[in-house]
Design a protein around this motif. Structure first.
Motif, PDB file in Angstrom:
ATOM      1  N   SER A 227      37.168  24.714  -6.146  1.00 12.19           N
ATOM      2  CA  SER A 227      38.309  25.434  -6.500  1.00 12.19           C
ATOM      3  C   SER A 227      39.600  24.606  -6.480  1.00 12.19           C
ATOM      4  O   SER A 227      39.663  23.373  -5.803  1.00 12.19           O
ATOM      5  CB  SER A 227      38.538  26.603  -5.402  1.00 12.19           C
ATOM      6  OG  SER A 227      37.502  27.369  -5.284  1.00 12.19           O
TER       7      SER A 227
ATOM      8  N   PHE B  64      41.800  28.808  -8.529  1.00 15.11           N
ATOM      9  CA  PHE B  64      40.971  29.281  -9.577  1.00 15.11           C
ATOM     10  C   PHE B  64      39.626  28.376  -9.581  1.00 15.11           C
ATOM     11  O   PHE B  64      39.854  27.081  -8.675  1.00 15.11           O
ATOM     12  CB  PHE B  64      41.595  29.093 -11.003  1.00 15.11           C
ATOM     13  CG  PHE B  64      41.973  27.535 -11.290  1.00 15.11           C
ATOM     14  CD1 PHE B  64      41.182  26.496 -11.829  1.00 15.11           C
ATOM     15  CD2 PHE B  64      43.256  27.128 -10.903  1.00 15.11           C
ATOM     16  CE1 PHE B  64      41.895  25.465 -12.180  1.00 15.11           C
ATOM     17  CE2 PHE B  64      43.579  26.049 -11.084  1.00 15.11           C
ATOM     18  CZ  PHE B  64      42.901  25.113 -11.543  1.00 15.11           C
TER      19      PHE B  64
ATOM     20  N   ASN C 245      39.133  24.161 -15.477  1.00 15.78           N
ATOM     21  CA  ASN C 245      38.350  25.082 -15.926  1.00 15.78           C
ATOM     22  C   ASN C 245      38.737  25.846 -17.355  1.00 15.78           C
ATOM     23  O   ASN C 245      39.699  26.446 -17.633  1.00 15.78           O
ATOM     24  CB  ASN C 245      38.455  26.346 -15.013  1.00 15.78           C
ATOM     25  CG  ASN C 245      37.375  27.336 -15.305  1.00 15.78           C
ATOM     26  OD1 ASN C 245      37.093  27.489 -16.467  1.00 15.78           O
ATOM     27  ND2 ASN C 245      36.907  28.302 -14.289  1.00 15.78           N
TER      28      ASN C 245
ATOM     29  N   ASP D  23      37.780  27.627 -19.649  1.00 11.77           N
ATOM     30  CA  ASP D  23      37.455  29.019 -20.088  1.00 11.77           C
ATOM     31  C   ASP D  23      38.732  29.779 -19.501  1.00 11.77           C
ATOM     32  O   ASP D  23      38.924  31.093 -20.038  1.00 11.77           O
ATOM     33  CB  ASP D  23      36.322  29.560 -19.216  1.00 11.77           C
ATOM     34  CG  ASP D  23      34.914  28.826 -19.803  1.00 11.77           C
ATOM     35  OD1 ASP D  23      35.097  28.236 -21.072  1.00 11.77           O
ATOM     36  OD2 ASP D  23      33.833  29.088 -19.146  1.00 11.77           O
ATOM     37  N   ARG D  24      39.324  29.275 -18.722  1.00 12.26           N
ATOM     38  CA  ARG D  24      40.657  29.974 -18.125  1.00 12.26           C
ATOM     39  C   ARG D  24      42.096  29.466 -18.846  1.00 12.26           C
ATOM     40  O   ARG D  24      42.991  29.979 -18.526  1.00 12.26           O
ATOM     41  CB  ARG D  24      40.851  29.565 -16.613  1.00 12.26           C
ATOM     42  CG  ARG D  24      39.471  30.258 -15.751  1.00 12.26           C
ATOM     43  CD  ARG D  24      40.212  31.327 -14.841  1.00 12.26           C
ATOM     44  NE  ARG D  24      38.752  31.898 -14.306  1.00 12.26           N
ATOM     45  CZ  ARG D  24      39.485  32.569 -13.108  1.00 12.26           C
ATOM     46  NH1 ARG D  24      40.406  32.318 -12.366  1.00 12.26           N
ATOM     47  NH2 ARG D  24      37.973  33.212 -12.403  1.00 12.26           N
TER      48      ARG D  24
ATOM     49  N   ALA E 261      44.626  26.413 -15.881  1.00  8.88           N
ATOM     50  CA  ALA E 261      43.707  26.222 -15.062  1.00  8.88           C
ATOM     51  C   ALA E 261      43.439  24.802 -14.846  1.00  8.88           C
ATOM     52  O   ALA E 261      42.471  24.334 -15.315  1.00  8.88           O
ATOM     53  CB  ALA E 261      42.501  27.197 -15.191  1.00  8.88           C
TER      54      ALA E 261
END
Length: 110
Positions: free
Chosen positions: A14, A22, A49, A51-52, A56
């Motif tokens: 994280s 996230f 990340n 995808d975020r 992110a």
């Protein structure tokens, strides 16, 4: 001089960004010119990340000495915590520590 040396690594963990915590899915590691750190070159870590979206991301720029210090600290922790907890066997942890110490000796000699 730009090195363009880049490694990517799958990451499970994280990170905390401007919008809170996230999940991390990958890390990009490269040694090149920093954006913000006051040094000619730095070890740069981008924890992301994708995808975020672009928010992110946690970026870190370390001097070479700080990066070696970090590797040594990580290795020392793995040698002191039971492999039952970390999943890292003690022999592997000792090899990591020896490699970090060797790297320290090499950089100190310069």
């Amino acid at each position: 001089m730009c090195t363009y040396v880049t490694e990517k690594s799958a990451t499970a963990g994280s990170g905390k960004g401007a919008q809170g915590w996230f999940p991390l899915t990958s890390t990009t590691v490269y040694f090149d010119h920093p954006v913000h750190a006051q040094t000619d070159h730095s070890l740069n870590l981008d924890f992301v990340n994708p995808d975020r979206g672009p928010s992110a991301r946690v970026a870190v720029e370390l001097t070479a000495e700080s990066a070696v210090n970090l590797v040594e600290a990580i290795a020392r922790v793995f040698t002191q915590v039971s492999s039952d907890v970390t999943g890292v066997d003690q022999a592997g942890a000792q090899r990591l520590l020896a490699a970090a110490e060797s790297l320290r000796a090499t950089t100190a000699a310069r």
